[in-house]
Design an enzyme around this catalytic site. Structure first.
Site, PDB file in Angstrom:
ATOM      1  N   SER A   1       0.851  -1.197   0.000  1.00  0.00           N
ATOM      2  CA  SER A   1       0.000   0.000   0.000  1.00  0.00           C
ATOM      3  C   SER A   1       0.880   1.239   0.000  1.00  0.00           C
ATOM      4  CB  SER A   1      -0.927  -0.030   1.227  1.00  0.00           C
ATOM      5  OG  SER A   1      -1.913   0.976   1.115  1.00  0.00           O
ATOM      6  N   ASN A   2       0.321   2.373   0.356  1.00  0.00           N
ATOM      7  CA  ASN A   2       1.109   3.608   0.411  1.00  0.00           C
ATOM      8  C   ASN A   2       0.596   4.478   1.548  1.00  0.00           C
ATOM      9  OD1 ASN A   2      -1.052   5.442  -0.680  1.00  0.00           O
ATOM     10  ND2 ASN A   2      -0.868   3.983  -2.380  1.00  0.00           N
TER      11      ASN A   2
END
Ligand code: C5P
Length: 431
Positions: free
Chosen positions: A213-214
């Site tokens: 993810s980020n």
């Protein structure tokens, strides 16, 4: 809609708290009524020391509501009905004490209860001594209210009740009336605009416990949804996993992966058939693991895997301390919407860049065939993921406009205003 008559028939609850400026409320109510609005005054008990309920009743032609328990006054309609009845609730003057009670969600008098019970827009016109206005508690309360999409009108600098000069004077009744008119004008302009927004990160599973993810917090996308809604648009927000509250009046669809987001976006465009604007604010993962392992991948998989564990096709241990993950590209959602040949909305993308911001954003604008791109420089430490402020450069084919550093809700409001004007201009050129 005739802008001159925008207040005609509008229901305005005028909340009056105990600021010195309460003496201006009869004039304010009279001006609103003269423009065709119907005003109901709700007064806090202390405000009656500064303006009388008799004066307010005389100008509004309705009994003043001031007691949550007293339902004996003829014509009194109670807090739930008043909250529903209001097209807008304007609290003028709003004291520091009232702002604190509103920010903390208290319902300890009729006015706070009406505010809790309303689905409509609330606006406050603060009025207090400049020291009280500048007090950290008041400023934090105002920030909380802003985040909840409550409009803050004023105060302005001038002579205060104490004789001091500073920021704390309530806006003059004429200015407040203009703000009310502008509010109704802005929502009637956007209506019935349907704005579809994506926000937050996506999560791409590797196995049942891990994902890629980020750091996107979703704050910018949620601020855009709140701003668009407060201006009267129908808003659908498709969000990746975030910990934010859904803005009032916004339809939210939660997704986890980029593929789910892609599907949800196209489904809304296809089935609702009324999306005018698509704003792609989500930080979509560009890649996802080629296969999601059904079992937790072992550190040593491929080397010491026991016969009972299911081997992963996603990862491979190629040496004792090196593992590879095979990733495949996710669909580019904003590009896929921009290339639609039917039902194509006005398409807005975002570009987070660390260098040559304008140049790289312009390349994205062209490559993805967007109508507008909002670029931000994420190399600036204070404006990175999760921050409450932002600084954006809006870029389109033959134009550019910078929004200087300010709160994400202010940035969002300016972006929505620009989109509204710009998308309508583009449409009329095409038409
Ligand atoms: O190419 P880049 O990821 O920098 O482009 C950013 C823009 O593209 C953003 O508007 C983002 O929401 C959108 N995007 C997308 N689908 C992807 C990747 C990015 O819609 N798979």
């Amino acid at each position: 809609m005739d802008k001159k008559n925008i207040l005609k028939g509008k229901h305005i609850v005028l909340g009056i708290t105990a600021g010195l400026a309460a003496s201006k409320c009869p004039e304010l109510a009279r001006m609103l009524e003269a423009l065709g609005a119907e005003v109901r005054a709700v007064m806090t008990p202390n405000s009656e020391k500064l303006v009388t309920s008799g004066q307010m009743q005389a100008v509004t032609h309705f009994p003043v509501e001031d007691n949550i328990f007293d339902r004996s006054t003829p014509g009194s309609i109670g807090h739930i009905a008043l909250g529903k009845w209001a097209d807008i609730i304007l609290i003028a003057p709003a004291t520091a004490d009232f702002l604190a009670r509103l920010a903390s969600g208290m319902g300890d008098d009729l006015l706070t209860c009406v505010c809790l019970a309303t689905p409509s827009q609330i606006a406050v016109a603060p009025s207090m001594h400049f020291q009280m206005y500048g007090a950290p508690a008041t400023q934090e309360n105002l920030l909380t209210l802003k985040k909840r999409n409550i409009l803050i009108w004023g105060p302005e600098k001038g002579r205060l009740g104490s004789g001091d000069i500073g920021i704390g004077r309530m806006l003059e009744p004429g200015e407040l009336v203009k703000n009310v008119e502008n509010y109704f004008n802005s929502i009637s302009e956007l209506n019935p605009f349907h704005i579809l927004i994506t926000a937050g990160p996506t999560q791409e599973a590797i196995d049942p416990v891990r994902y890629i993810s980020n750091r996107s917090s979703g704050k910018m996308g949620f601020a855009l949804a709140a701003a668009a809604r407060s201006k009267g648009a129908k808003v659908t927000l498709i969000s990746g996993p975030v910990t934010l509250e859904t803005p009032v009046g916004v339809k939210r669809i939660d997704v986890v992966t980029a593929l789910e987001m892609h599907e949800a976006v196209h489904k809304i465009i296809e089935t609702d058939n009324d999306v005018n604007v698509f704003i792609s604010c989500a930080a979509v993962s560009d890649f996802r693991p080629e296969h999601v392992s059904t079992q937790k991948i072992k550190k040593s998989e491929g080397v010491e895997t026991s016969s009972s564990s299911v081997p992963s096709q996603t990862s491979e241990v190629i040496a004792d301390d090196i593992m590879t993950l095979r990733l495949v590209k996710n669909p580019d959602i904003v590009k896929s919407v921009a290339s639609l040949t039917t039902r194509r909305p006005f398409v807005v993308g975002f570009a987070a860049e660390t260098e040559r911001v304008e140049e790289y954003a312009r390349i994205k604008l062209e490559k993805k065939k967007l109508d507008l791109i909002c670029a931000n420089d994420v190399s600036k430490k204070e404006l990175t993921f999760g921050s409450d402020e932002n600084e954006i450069t809006m870029i389109w084919n033959d134009g550019i406009k910078k929004i200087e550093k300010c709160s994400k809700s202010e940035v969002a409001s300016q972006i929505i205003d620009h989109i509204l004007t710009f998308s309508q201009k583009t449409k009329s050129k095409e038409g």
